[in-house]
Design a protein around this motif. Structure first.
Motif, PDB file in Angstrom:
ATOM      1  N   SER A   1     -37.245   1.158 -18.811  1.00 38.65           N
ATOM      2  CA  SER A   1     -36.542   2.297 -18.205  1.00 38.65           C
ATOM      3  C   SER A   1     -35.520   1.900 -17.150  1.00 38.65           C
ATOM      4  N   ALA A   2     -35.809   0.884 -16.367  1.00 39.07           N
ATOM      5  CA  ALA A   2     -34.945   0.579 -15.220  1.00 39.07           C
ATOM      6  C   ALA A   2     -34.453  -0.857 -15.200  1.00 39.07           C
ATOM      7  N   ASP A   3     -34.871  -1.680 -16.161  1.00 38.58           N
ATOM      8  CA  ASP A   3     -34.514  -3.095 -16.178  1.00 38.58           C
ATOM      9  C   ASP A   3     -34.762  -3.726 -14.813  1.00 38.58           C
ATOM     10  N   LEU A   4     -35.948  -3.455 -14.275  1.00 40.66           N
ATOM     11  CA  LEU A   4     -36.301  -3.888 -12.925  1.00 40.66           C
ATOM     12  C   LEU A   4     -37.624  -4.650 -12.977  1.00 40.66           C
ATOM     13  N   PRO A   5     -37.662  -5.879 -12.470  1.00 34.34           N
ATOM     14  CA  PRO A   5     -38.939  -6.602 -12.429  1.00 34.34           C
ATOM     15  C   PRO A   5     -39.932  -5.892 -11.502  1.00 34.34           C
ATOM     16  N   VAL A   6     -41.185  -5.891 -11.881  1.00 34.77           N
ATOM     17  CA  VAL A   6     -42.210  -5.189 -11.109  1.00 34.77           C
ATOM     18  C   VAL A   6     -42.340  -5.775  -9.697  1.00 34.77           C
ATOM     19  N   GLN A   7     -42.131  -7.094  -9.539  1.00 31.64           N
ATOM     20  CA  GLN A   7     -42.187  -7.672  -8.184  1.00 31.64           C
ATOM     21  C   GLN A   7     -41.061  -7.121  -7.318  1.00 31.64           C
ATOM     22  N   TRP A   8     -39.904  -6.912  -7.892  1.00 28.01           N
ATOM     23  CA  TRP A   8     -38.800  -6.326  -7.129  1.00 28.01           C
ATOM     24  C   TRP A   8     -39.188  -4.914  -6.692  1.00 28.01           C
ATOM     25  N   LEU A   9     -39.754  -4.159  -7.623  1.00 33.75           N
ATOM     26  CA  LEU A   9     -40.170  -2.797  -7.281  1.00 33.75           C
ATOM     27  C   LEU A   9     -41.187  -2.823  -6.154  1.00 33.75           C
ATOM     28  N   GLY A  10     -42.126  -3.765  -6.198  1.00 33.84           N
ATOM     29  CA  GLY A  10     -43.118  -3.878  -5.129  1.00 33.84           C
ATOM     30  C   GLY A  10     -42.473  -4.089  -3.778  1.00 33.84           C
ATOM     31  N   VAL A  11     -41.465  -4.956  -3.713  1.00 39.31           N
ATOM     32  CA  VAL A  11     -40.757  -5.200  -2.456  1.00 39.31           C
ATOM     33  C   VAL A  11     -40.037  -3.931  -2.013  1.00 39.31           C
ATOM     34  N   LEU A  12     -39.345  -3.272  -2.924  1.00 41.63           N
ATOM     35  CA  LEU A  12     -38.595  -2.055  -2.570  1.00 41.63           C
ATOM     36  C   LEU A  12     -39.525  -0.958  -2.067  1.00 41.63           C
ATOM     37  N   ILE A  13     -40.658  -0.779  -2.737  1.00 42.16           N
ATOM     38  CA  ILE A  13     -41.623   0.245  -2.300  1.00 42.16           C
ATOM     39  C   ILE A  13     -42.169  -0.101  -0.924  1.00 42.16           C
TER      40      ILE A  13
ATOM     41  N   GLY B   1     -42.116 -18.575  -1.415  1.00 42.16           N
ATOM     42  CA  GLY B   1     -42.023 -17.778  -2.648  1.00 42.16           C
ATOM     43  C   GLY B   1     -41.324 -16.450  -2.399  1.00 42.16           C
ATOM     44  N   LEU B   2     -41.664 -15.808  -1.279  1.00 42.94           N
ATOM     45  CA  LEU B   2     -41.005 -14.546  -0.949  1.00 42.94           C
ATOM     46  C   LEU B   2     -39.530 -14.776  -0.637  1.00 42.94           C
ATOM     47  N   THR B   3     -39.223 -15.865   0.046  1.00 44.22           N
ATOM     48  CA  THR B   3     -37.821 -16.163   0.356  1.00 44.22           C
ATOM     49  C   THR B   3     -37.001 -16.252  -0.928  1.00 44.22           C
ATOM     50  N   ARG B   4     -37.524 -16.955  -1.929  1.00 47.36           N
ATOM     51  CA  ARG B   4     -36.812 -17.067  -3.213  1.00 47.36           C
ATOM     52  C   ARG B   4     -36.688 -15.705  -3.889  1.00 47.36           C
ATOM     53  N   LEU B   5     -37.748 -14.894  -3.839  1.00 44.97           N
ATOM     54  CA  LEU B   5     -37.696 -13.559  -4.431  1.00 44.97           C
ATOM     55  C   LEU B   5     -36.664 -12.696  -3.719  1.00 44.97           C
ATOM     56  N   VAL B   6     -36.688 -12.692  -2.395  1.00 47.02           N
ATOM     57  CA  VAL B   6     -35.736 -11.882  -1.626  1.00 47.02           C
ATOM     58  C   VAL B   6     -34.314 -12.392  -1.833  1.00 47.02           C
ATOM     59  N   ASP B   7     -34.139 -13.691  -2.027  1.00 47.04           N
ATOM     60  CA  ASP B   7     -32.809 -14.222  -2.351  1.00 47.04           C
ATOM     61  C   ASP B   7     -32.232 -13.489  -3.567  1.00 47.04           C
ATOM     62  N   ARG B   8     -33.047 -13.352  -4.611  1.00 48.67           N
ATOM     63  CA  ARG B   8     -32.574 -12.701  -5.845  1.00 48.67           C
ATOM     64  C   ARG B   8     -32.339 -11.209  -5.625  1.00 48.67           C
ATOM     65  N   ILE B   9     -33.239 -10.561  -4.904  1.00 49.31           N
ATOM     66  CA  ILE B   9     -33.084  -9.118  -4.667  1.00 49.31           C
ATOM     67  C   ILE B   9     -31.877  -8.860  -3.764  1.00 49.31           C
ATOM     68  N   GLU B  10     -31.674  -9.736  -2.800  1.00 50.63           N
ATOM     69  CA  GLU B  10     -30.523  -9.606  -1.902  1.00 50.63           C
ATOM     70  C   GLU B  10     -29.222  -9.831  -2.675  1.00 50.63           C
ATOM     71  N   ALA B  11     -29.204 -10.797  -3.582  1.00 49.18           N
ATOM     72  CA  ALA B  11     -28.004 -11.061  -4.392  1.00 49.18           C
ATOM     73  C   ALA B  11     -27.636  -9.842  -5.232  1.00 49.18           C
ATOM     74  N   ALA B  12     -28.646  -9.044  -5.605  1.00 47.60           N
ATOM     75  CA  ALA B  12     -28.402  -7.813  -6.366  1.00 47.60           C
ATOM     76  C   ALA B  12     -27.992  -6.655  -5.459  1.00 47.60           C
ATOM     77  N   GLY B  13     -28.019  -6.883  -4.137  1.00 50.15           N
ATOM     78  CA  GLY B  13     -27.576  -5.860  -3.193  1.00 50.15           C
ATOM     79  C   GLY B  13     -28.631  -4.826  -2.830  1.00 50.15           C
ATOM     80  N   LEU B  14     -29.897  -5.089  -3.171  1.00 51.70           N
ATOM     81  CA  LEU B  14     -30.943  -4.090  -2.947  1.00 51.70           C
ATOM     82  C   LEU B  14     -31.624  -4.217  -1.587  1.00 51.70           C
ATOM     83  N   VAL B  15     -31.567  -5.397  -1.006  1.00 53.77           N
ATOM     84  CA  VAL B  15     -32.088  -5.626   0.342  1.00 53.77           C
ATOM     85  C   VAL B  15     -31.095  -6.524   1.067  1.00 53.77           C
TER      86      VAL B  15
END
Length: 167
Positions: free
Chosen positions: A48-60, A85-99
């Motif tokens: 539905s959203a092409d969103l990884p569940v870990q990304w959704l967890g961070v956003l929520i 591990g979180l730093t690498r995850l946030v790197d990707r989410i930040e690159a997408a402009g979400l955080v």
């Protein structure tokens, strides 16, 4: 009455016999349920959203935090990840402009993860599908009261473990 047999450490028989402990079963069930729900909700989010569940967890987690921001160390703890591990995850989410990361005013060494407007928009779009999946998987299995009881019990265990494990 004869003394109970002494366990043989070489064979580990006593340790094997103790694997029937209900606490081992409880942890195993928590992990199995976690994995099943994670996999099932990931499929829904990808469709539905092409969103990884870990990304959704961070956003929520950020959306539910005061000011929609949280220290990176707290976010890592809440996401059950290492700080690297979180730093690498946030790197990707930040690159997408979400955080975005911001310096922490109380501690110049600390960083905050902050939900962006784009992150709120993505979360708003993904939430209906995620809630529908949770309704499909949880509501037939547990009543609203049972869900709240489970939340309360798991929160109590989490808080006890955090308090006991923190030096």
């Amino acid at each position: 009455m004869p003394a109970p047999p002494t366990p043989d450490p070489a064979t580990g028989e006593d340790a094997i016999a103790r694997l029937d402990d209900r606490r081992i079963e409880l942890l195993g069930m928590v992990l199995e349920v976690h994995n099943e729900l994670l996999n099932a909700t990931q499929r829904g989010l990808e469709a539905s959203a092409d969103l990884p569940v870990q990304w959704l967890g961070v956003l929520i987690r950020l959306a539910r935090s005061p000011g929609q921001r949280l220290r990176m160390t707290e976010l890592a703890r809440d996401m059950t990840m290492s700080t690297s591990g979180l730093t690498r995850l946030v790197d990707r989410i930040e690159a997408a402009g979400l955080v975005q990361r911001q310096p922490c005013a109380e501690d110049r060494r600390g960083l905050l993860a902050v939900l962006t407007d784009e992150g709120r928009s993505v979360l708003t779009s993904a939430a209906p599908c995620h809630l529908a999946d949770l309704e499909r998987y949880l509501d037939p299995a547990l009543s609203a009261e049972e869900q709240q009881l489970l939340i309360d019990l798991l929160r109590r265990v989490r808080d006890h473990v955090r308090a006991s494990a923190t030096p």
